[in-house]
Design a protein around this motif. Structure first.
Motif, PDB file in Angstrom:
ATOM      1  N   VAL A 180       0.872  -1.171   0.000  1.00 52.97           N
ATOM      2  CA  VAL A 180       0.000   0.000   0.000  1.00 52.97           C
ATOM      3  C   VAL A 180       0.908   1.220   0.000  1.00 52.97           C
ATOM      4  O   VAL A 180       1.810   1.316   0.828  1.00 52.97           O
ATOM      5  CB  VAL A 180      -0.926   0.026   1.230  1.00 52.97           C
ATOM      6  CG1 VAL A 180      -1.802   1.277   1.195  1.00 52.97           C
ATOM      7  CG2 VAL A 180      -1.794  -1.230   1.277  1.00 52.97           C
ATOM      8  N   MET A 181       0.712   2.108  -0.938  1.00 52.57           N
ATOM      9  CA  MET A 181       1.565   3.291  -0.996  1.00 52.57           C
ATOM     10  C   MET A 181       0.756   4.524  -1.353  1.00 52.57           C
ATOM     11  O   MET A 181      -0.265   4.451  -2.044  1.00 52.57           O
ATOM     12  CB  MET A 181       2.713   3.094  -1.994  1.00 52.57           C
ATOM     13  CG  MET A 181       2.309   2.816  -3.418  1.00 52.57           C
ATOM     14  SD  MET A 181       3.740   2.438  -4.476  1.00 52.57           S
ATOM     15  CE  MET A 181       4.527   4.044  -4.600  1.00 52.57           C
ATOM     16  N   GLY A 182       1.240   5.645  -0.865  1.00 48.29           N
ATOM     17  CA  GLY A 182       0.626   6.916  -1.199  1.00 48.29           C
ATOM     18  C   GLY A 182       1.109   7.401  -2.546  1.00 48.29           C
ATOM     19  O   GLY A 182       2.083   6.887  -3.108  1.00 48.29           O
ATOM     20  N   MET A 183       0.430   8.396  -3.064  1.00 47.32           N
ATOM     21  CA  MET A 183       0.738   8.871  -4.408  1.00 47.32           C
ATOM     22  C   MET A 183       2.112   9.532  -4.487  1.00 47.32           C
ATOM     23  O   MET A 183       2.680   9.647  -5.569  1.00 47.32           O
ATOM     24  CB  MET A 183      -0.360   9.819  -4.887  1.00 47.32           C
ATOM     25  CG  MET A 183      -1.692   9.118  -5.090  1.00 47.32           C
ATOM     26  SD  MET A 183      -3.088  10.215  -5.325  1.00 47.32           S
ATOM     27  CE  MET A 183      -2.624  11.099  -6.781  1.00 47.32           C
ATOM     28  N   THR A 184       2.657   9.946  -3.343  1.00 46.76           N
ATOM     29  CA  THR A 184       3.959  10.619  -3.382  1.00 46.76           C
ATOM     30  C   THR A 184       5.114   9.704  -2.996  1.00 46.76           C
ATOM     31  O   THR A 184       6.261  10.115  -2.983  1.00 46.76           O
ATOM     32  CB  THR A 184       3.963  11.836  -2.445  1.00 46.76           C
ATOM     33  OG1 THR A 184       3.632  11.394  -1.127  1.00 46.76           O
ATOM     34  CG2 THR A 184       2.946  12.868  -2.903  1.00 46.76           C
ATOM     35  N   ASN A 185       4.793   8.455  -2.671  1.00 43.33           N
ATOM     36  CA  ASN A 185       5.840   7.517  -2.242  1.00 43.33           C
ATOM     37  C   ASN A 185       6.662   7.002  -3.423  1.00 43.33           C
ATOM     38  O   ASN A 185       6.247   7.085  -4.577  1.00 43.33           O
ATOM     39  CB  ASN A 185       5.220   6.302  -1.531  1.00 43.33           C
ATOM     40  CG  ASN A 185       4.608   6.635  -0.206  1.00 43.33           C
ATOM     41  OD1 ASN A 185       3.759   5.911   0.281  1.00 43.33           O
ATOM     42  ND2 ASN A 185       5.048   7.719   0.411  1.00 43.33           N
ATOM     43  N   LYS A 186       7.822   6.433  -3.068  1.00 45.27           N
ATOM     44  CA  LYS A 186       8.630   5.674  -4.025  1.00 45.27           C
ATOM     45  C   LYS A 186       8.825   4.278  -3.445  1.00 45.27           C
ATOM     46  O   LYS A 186       9.250   4.148  -2.287  1.00 45.27           O
ATOM     47  CB  LYS A 186      10.004   6.321  -4.222  1.00 45.27           C
ATOM     48  CG  LYS A 186      10.010   7.614  -4.992  1.00 45.27           C
ATOM     49  CD  LYS A 186      11.448   8.077  -5.215  1.00 45.27           C
ATOM     50  CE  LYS A 186      11.482   9.379  -5.972  1.00 45.27           C
ATOM     51  NZ  LYS A 186      12.888   9.830  -6.208  1.00 45.27           N
ATOM     52  N   LYS A 187       8.540   3.281  -4.220  1.00 44.36           N
ATOM     53  CA  LYS A 187       8.712   1.903  -3.782  1.00 44.36           C
ATOM     54  C   LYS A 187       9.210   1.065  -4.962  1.00 44.36           C
ATOM     55  O   LYS A 187       9.161   1.499  -6.116  1.00 44.36           O
ATOM     56  CB  LYS A 187       7.384   1.305  -3.286  1.00 44.36           C
ATOM     57  CG  LYS A 187       6.788   1.986  -2.067  1.00 44.36           C
ATOM     58  CD  LYS A 187       7.544   1.607  -0.817  1.00 44.36           C
ATOM     59  CE  LYS A 187       6.866   2.209   0.415  1.00 44.36           C
ATOM     60  NZ  LYS A 187       7.630   1.939   1.657  1.00 44.36           N
ATOM     61  N   SER A 188       9.654  -0.153  -4.642  1.00 42.71           N
ATOM     62  CA  SER A 188      10.104  -1.062  -5.704  1.00 42.71           C
ATOM     63  C   SER A 188       9.518  -2.450  -5.501  1.00 42.71           C
ATOM     64  O   SER A 188       9.400  -2.920  -4.363  1.00 42.71           O
ATOM     65  CB  SER A 188      11.628  -1.160  -5.707  1.00 42.71           C
ATOM     66  OG  SER A 188      12.210   0.070  -6.042  1.00 42.71           O
ATOM     67  N   LEU A 189       9.173  -3.081  -6.611  1.00 41.42           N
ATOM     68  CA  LEU A 189       8.756  -4.475  -6.619  1.00 41.42           C
ATOM     69  C   LEU A 189       9.929  -5.309  -7.104  1.00 41.42           C
ATOM     70  O   LEU A 189      10.656  -4.907  -8.012  1.00 41.42           O
ATOM     71  CB  LEU A 189       7.560  -4.684  -7.552  1.00 41.42           C
ATOM     72  CG  LEU A 189       6.378  -3.740  -7.393  1.00 41.42           C
ATOM     73  CD1 LEU A 189       5.231  -4.170  -8.323  1.00 41.42           C
ATOM     74  CD2 LEU A 189       5.909  -3.663  -5.961  1.00 41.42           C
ATOM     75  N   LYS A 190      10.065  -6.489  -6.505  1.00 46.84           N
ATOM     76  CA  LYS A 190      11.173  -7.368  -6.863  1.00 46.84           C
ATOM     77  C   LYS A 190      10.656  -8.699  -7.384  1.00 46.84           C
ATOM     78  O   LYS A 190       9.680  -9.248  -6.868  1.00 46.84           O
ATOM     79  CB  LYS A 190      12.069  -7.608  -5.648  1.00 46.84           C
ATOM     80  CG  LYS A 190      13.248  -8.544  -5.912  1.00 46.84           C
ATOM     81  CD  LYS A 190      14.037  -8.807  -4.642  1.00 46.84           C
ATOM     82  CE  LYS A 190      15.150  -9.826  -4.878  1.00 46.84           C
ATOM     83  NZ  LYS A 190      15.886 -10.129  -3.630  1.00 46.84           N
ATOM     84  N   CYS A 191      11.335  -9.203  -8.399  1.00 49.97           N
ATOM     85  CA  CYS A 191      11.014 -10.509  -8.962  1.00 49.97           C
ATOM     86  C   CYS A 191      12.317 -11.285  -9.111  1.00 49.97           C
ATOM     87  O   CYS A 191      13.327 -10.729  -9.553  1.00 49.97           O
ATOM     88  CB  CYS A 191      10.339 -10.350 -10.317  1.00 49.97           C
ATOM     89  SG  CYS A 191      10.050 -11.906 -11.205  1.00 49.97           S
TER      90      CYS A 191
END
Lengths: 112, 115
Positions: free
Chosen positions: A12-23
């Motif tokens: 769950v992230m806000g519109m101003t966040n930065k996140k990464s998905l890993k595969c």
């Protein structure tokens, strides 16, 4: 670990966040894919990497930034997302020139 | 451009009944065809594929599909379903042009098997 793994499973992230998905794939494949799965829409191919080189960008907005450091790992960097980006993001892998793709369990992303 | 139409978004059936999930495609060239299954909270798993040869293709879990070029169809069938077959099923097509392994998916059919 076997097959294709994805972390985190939920985000769950806000519109101003930065996140990464890993595969990560443990199958010795050399092609990797990102797909977006939204409710009531067909699975959408986002990016394709063959031998770590990006070969397909399916008109994906720049707020999604993929990275493939080696044939086993694929990342999707997210920034300044919109609520309509909420979806299940699936990673897949295959041998190049093979049509048999192996999918991970996905990351369920919610943008608030 | 290719496209895939899965005519039924939801198919409810009783356990041990036969089922057919319909898939039609459009493409101007020869195609490869696939069925994938997605169980709840999981990724997609390949059920079966048609690349060439016999038009009747057998897959895992007792499923089979028949490629019909004249009707541009690739319907999925199982003679007797189990509760555990409850899942979403996706038909996909690739035109295998230029060495591309891109798949185009249909919207999916939710199969619900009731006791």
């Amino acid at each position: 670990e076997t097959g294709v793994t994805q972390t985190p499973r939920h985000l769950v992230m806000g519109m101003t966040n930065k996140k990464s998905l890993k595969c990560e794939q443990h199958l010795g494949h050399n092609a990797m894919y990102w797909y977006k799965q939204s409710a009531k829409k067909p699975l959408e191919l986002m990016f394709v990497y063959n031998f770590k080189e990006q070969t397909e960008n399916n008109s994906v907005p720049s707020r999604f930034s993929p990275e493939c450091p080696n044939s086993s790992h694929l990342f999707l960097h997210l920034h300044t997302l919109q609520p309509e980006d909420s979806a299940l993001y699936l990673c897949a892998s295959s041998q190049v020139l093979s049509y048999e793709q192996y999918f991970g369990p996905g990351t369920r992303l919610t943008v608030t | 451009a290719q496209s895939v139409t899965q005519l039924d978004s939801q198919v409810p059936v009783f356990e041990e009944a036969p089922v057919e999930l319909r898939c039609n495609y459009s493409s101007s060239v020869s195609v490869y065809l696939f069925w994938y299954v997605q169980y709840p909270n999981q990724g997609l798993q390949l059920l079966l594929k048609y690349l060439s040869g016999s038009t009747l293709v057998k897959g895992i879990n007792g499923f089979e599909a028949e490629f019909n070029k004249s009707q541009t169809s690739f319907h999925l069938r199982k003679p007797s379903v189990h509760i555990s077959d409850t899942a979403e099923y996706f038909c996909a097509v690739s035109d295998h042009q230029g060495g591309s392994e891109k798949l185009v998916f249909g919207k999916g059919t939710k199969l619900t098997v009731n006791p």
